[in-house]
Scaffold this active site. Structure first.
Site, short mmCIF file in Angstrom:
data_model
loop_
_atom_site.label_atom_id
_atom_site.label_comp_id
_atom_site.label_asym_id
_atom_site.label_seq_id
_atom_site.Cartn_x
_atom_site.Cartn_y
_atom_site.Cartn_z
N SER A 60 -63.90 14.59 -67.24
CA SER A 60 -64.03 14.30 -65.81
C SER A 60 -64.00 12.80 -65.59
CB SER A 60 -65.33 14.90 -65.24
OG SER A 60 -66.45 14.27 -65.82
N ILE A 62 -63.61 8.92 -64.97
CA ILE A 62 -62.79 7.87 -65.56
C ILE A 62 -62.10 8.36 -66.82
CG2 ILE A 62 -62.91 5.64 -66.74
CD1 ILE A 62 -65.02 4.78 -64.72
N SER A 190 -70.80 -0.69 -67.33
CA SER A 190 -71.08 -0.54 -65.91
C SER A 190 -71.48 -1.89 -65.34
CB SER A 190 -72.22 0.46 -65.70
OG SER A 190 -72.67 0.46 -64.35
N TYR A 203 -80.86 3.91 -66.85
CA TYR A 203 -79.41 3.72 -66.98
C TYR A 203 -79.10 2.25 -67.22
CZ TYR A 203 -74.43 3.98 -65.72
OH TYR A 203 -73.06 3.89 -65.71
N LYS A 207 -77.25 0.57 -70.54
CA LYS A 207 -76.02 -0.19 -70.40
C LYS A 207 -76.20 -1.65 -70.81
CE LYS A 207 -73.28 3.08 -68.99
NZ LYS A 207 -72.09 3.50 -69.78
N SER A 239 -66.07 9.51 -58.74
CA SER A 239 -66.24 10.40 -59.89
C SER A 239 -67.45 11.29 -59.62
CB SER A 239 -66.44 9.60 -61.18
OG SER A 239 -67.73 9.00 -61.20
#
Length: 339
Positions: A60, A62, A190, A203, A207, A239
């Site tokens: 799914s 990218i 990201s 998150y 990252k 997305s």
């Protein structure tokens, strides 16, 4: 011509050049080095054809779009994710353009959190194609929850999947690249690997860890100039990343997402990613304004960035609590002022 007139003309030229650059920046959807490479650099169709590219998170978003665009370049593809049926769907669509044949695409189910399976998966790819030219570390999951409400298990899962899973697979592939003295390790990071934002503390942590790790790894590979380590840092992209984001509990996701028209189209993001890969750029930022501006502020004017982030962060939390996409409102304000 007098010296005074020459100086005035030089100053006028400098101001004009600055104005052009500012106009370009207002309309930019990537960092200026990346956009220069898109204009004057090497073309993906020249540089990437005939390569073997392994894409994680290919079912799914990218990863899926990357598979479609790579398939048009004539590469051999390895598609990995946990959902086999979705991978098969992506493979079928890749074959529709008529450039690749079934033997050119390997569907390889993979769970990044099952680190014991990564060595076997790597050997499977090498047995199938004989080499791995590019590893695209794209698999991962996001987060939407406040720290005070969130179980530590959520943070553990984010680190296991986004950071340790990516590190583990890279460790399995890297010896092969070292043996060949060439290869590309491309990690889809990201903007939250550069900046910070409320509702995504776990998150962000994962990252930031990835960015630090791959920047350090790059310095360890200076004896192998043919091995390129790239960090791709997209901002908001269309997305299912918000829909699949973890919330207060590790077993609970957002489950739905609001309109995404304000986000960058996935196709454009991937187009710029391919430019980055073709030109061996070490780090790229891909986002529309005002997100791109925020990244530049964090890099060059951190005091201003903290002030702005605190202002926008309050609105982000309000949006989240009211069921609105966290980033939508201030982007719409920017678009209204600049369209």
């Amino acid at each position: 011509m007098s010296c005074e007139l020459v100086l005035w003309l030089l100053a006028l030229g400098a101001l004009l050049a600055l104005g052009v650059q500012l106009l370009r920046f207002v309309r930019a959807d990537g960092d200026l080095t990346l956009l220069w490479a898109e204009w004057q650099g090497r073309r993906p169709e020249w540089e990437l054809s005939d390569m073997v590219v392994w894409v994680t998170g290919a079912s799914s978003g990218i990863g899926e779009e990357l598979a479609y665009q790579l398939s048009k370049l004539g590469v051999s593809l390895v598609l990995s994710a946990r959902r086999v049926q979705e991978l098969e769907r992506v493979k079928r669509r890749c074959l529709e353009n008529g450039i690749l044949k079934g033997k050119d695409i390997l569907v390889l189910p993979l769970d990044l959190t099952d680190r014991s399976s990564h060595e076997v998966a790597t050997k499977t790819v090498l047995q199938e194609f004989g080499k791995i030219d590019i590893l695209v570390n794209n698999g991962g999951v996001s987060q939407r929850s406040l720290f005070v409400d969130t179980s530590v298990d959520v943070y553990k899962q984010l680190i296991e999947l986004n950071y340790l899973g990516t590190l583990s697979l890279t460790k399995c592939v890297l010896p092969h690249m070292i043996e060949r003295k060439q290869g590309k390790i491309v990690t889809v990071n990201s903007f939250l690997g550069i900046i910070a934002a409320p509702l995504s503390s776990g998150y962000c942590a994962s990252k930031h860890a990835l960015r630090g790790f791959f920047n350090s790894l790059r310095t360890e590979l200076t004896a192998y100039p043919g091995i390129i380590v790239s960090n791709i840092c997209p901002g908001p992209v269309q997305s299912d990343i918000v829909k699949n984001a973890l919330t207060e509990e590790a077993s609970k996701t957002i489950g739905s997402s609001t309109g995404q028209s304000y986000k960058m189209p996935t196709s454009r993001c991937v187009q710029l990613m391919l430019v980055s890969m073709a030109n061996d750029l070490k780090e790229v930022w891909i986002a529309d304004q005002p997100f791109l501006l925020i990244a530049y502020l964090w890099q060059y004017m951190p005091t201003w960035a903290w002030w702005l982030t605190n202002k926008l962060g309050k609105k982000r939390i309000e949006n989240f609590k009211s069921g609105v996409d966290a980033d939508s409102s201030y982007f719409k304000i920017w678009k209204t002022k600049h369209d």
